[in-house]
Design a protein around this motif. Structure first.
Motif, PDB file in Angstrom:
ATOM      1  N   LEU A  12      -2.045   7.547  43.988  1.00  0.00           N
ATOM      2  CA  LEU A  12      -1.795   6.097  44.418  1.00  0.00           C
ATOM      3  C   LEU A  12      -2.416   5.556  45.967  1.00  0.00           C
ATOM      4  O   LEU A  12      -2.523   6.512  47.034  1.00  0.00           O
ATOM      5  CB  LEU A  12      -0.206   6.164  44.646  1.00  0.00           C
ATOM      6  N   LEU A  15      -2.459   0.270  42.827  1.00  0.00           N
ATOM      7  CA  LEU A  15      -1.119   0.283  42.334  1.00  0.00           C
ATOM      8  C   LEU A  15      -1.162  -0.390  40.769  1.00  0.00           C
ATOM      9  O   LEU A  15      -0.879   0.156  39.906  1.00  0.00           O
ATOM     10  CB  LEU A  15      -0.344  -0.007  42.940  1.00  0.00           C
ATOM     11  N   SER A  39      -0.287   1.265  37.284  1.00  0.00           N
ATOM     12  CA  SER A  39       0.807   0.931  36.320  1.00  0.00           C
ATOM     13  C   SER A  39       0.008   0.485  35.060  1.00  0.00           C
ATOM     14  O   SER A  39       0.750   0.897  33.860  1.00  0.00           O
ATOM     15  CB  SER A  39       1.508  -0.253  36.850  1.00  0.00           C
ATOM     16  N   ASN A  83       3.159   2.531  49.163  1.00  0.00           N
ATOM     17  CA  ASN A  83       3.149   2.690  47.823  1.00  0.00           C
ATOM     18  C   ASN A  83       4.504   2.593  47.220  1.00  0.00           C
ATOM     19  O   ASN A  83       4.794   1.995  46.020  1.00  0.00           O
ATOM     20  CB  ASN A  83       2.753   4.091  47.533  1.00  0.00           C
ATOM     21  N   PHE A 117       5.687   0.285  44.090  1.00  0.00           N
ATOM     22  CA  PHE A 117       5.202   0.901  42.956  1.00  0.00           C
ATOM     23  C   PHE A 117       6.312   1.837  42.266  1.00  0.00           C
ATOM     24  O   PHE A 117       7.088   2.680  43.150  1.00  0.00           O
ATOM     25  CB  PHE A 117       4.068   1.728  43.132  1.00  0.00           C
TER      26      PHE A 117
END
Length: 269
Positions: A86, A91, A95, A143, A147
């Protein structure tokens, strides 16, 4: 006895040459009951002299794991995982990569900060030891703040493995506010962290993360704790797992976690 190794790499990760079947056979020989393969996928990993790209051939990985899962179904449980590298800039892409895939387990990890991997000497040549670790933790906070497509965050102090200054000593108090905010974000999102025994393999006194981080995680209400060797070859599987039950119980933990279908299940230490 720790029955499950939840951080493993094979030749589907560009920094390993180990066939998946050799890892499975070693897991059986070691007395493990559950393996979870967590192959690397790091989008935008910078160019490097080792020619690692860390982009996963997902269809090939999935096909081979499925074949071997069926072959060894009567001997050991094999689960389908991934380790996502990451970065704040990737990000959304991360995903997208996992959203329609039925992974049992997803590790979110930070490997690259400011286009450098702490594994490479240039990172701590650019940043002094304390600042390098702080900068690493700052990106983790970014992050975990936005996320959430992961189960646990991997090796929270990964950068500390590669600090060259022999006089540097980690003290939680030097980074307490930053670490606490990271842990609170992880816990509030219903996620966990891992104990990664590669720290011991690299000669550190603790696994990753440091015992003070683990203790603080528990104090803040953290419960989800997976255990992984970060093994890239058969001989590193379940590395120093034998010392973990006593080590973790001394910090206050009473169980560890395995994941199936991204749902945590708890096993006694």
């Amino acid at each position: 006895m720790i029955k499950a190794d939840y951080h493993l790499h094979t030749n589907f990760s560009s920094d390993s040459t180990a066939p998946m079947e050799s890892m499975i056979r070693q897991g059986i020989a070691s007395g493990l009951e559950i393996l979870c393969f967590t192959e690397h996928h790091d989008i935008d990993y910078p160019e490097n002299p080792d020619h690692f790209d860390f982009l996963l051939d997902l269809p090939a990985y999935k096909t081979r794991l499925s074949e071997l899962k069926e072959t060894y179904q009567d001997q050991i449980e094999i689960n389908y995982g991934i380790e996502l590298g990451l970065m704040p800039s990737t990000l959304d892409q991360c995903s997208d990569f996992v959203k329609d895939e039925a992974f049992d387990f997803i590790i979110g990890s930070t490997h690259i900060v400011d286009q450098m991997d702490p594994y490479d000497a240039v990172y701590f040549e650019t940043y002094p030891s304390r600042r390098g670790l702080e900068r690493y933790l700052e990106d983790i906070l970014t992050n975990v703040s936005s996320f959430h497509d992961y189960c646990v965050y991997g090796h929270l102090d990964y950068a500390a493995r590669y600090i060259k200054d022999k006089n540097f000593q980690f003290h939680y108090s030097d980074f307490g506010d930053l670490i606490d905010e990271i842990l609170k974000r992880i816990i509030s999102a219903g996620k966990g962290i891992e104990v990664n025994t590669a720290g011991l393999k690299y000669g550190m006194p603790d696994p990753n993360p440091h015992h003070e981080i683990l203790r603080r995680y528990l104090e803040l209400g953290g419960e989800i704790l997976t255990i992984g060797s970060d093994g890239h070859c058969p001989e590193h599987m379940a590395y120093d797992f034998s010392i973990l039950p006593e080590f973790l119980r001394s910090l206050g933990f009473r169980y560890y976690t395995v994941f199936r279908n991204q749902k945590p299940e708890f096993l006694p230490l």
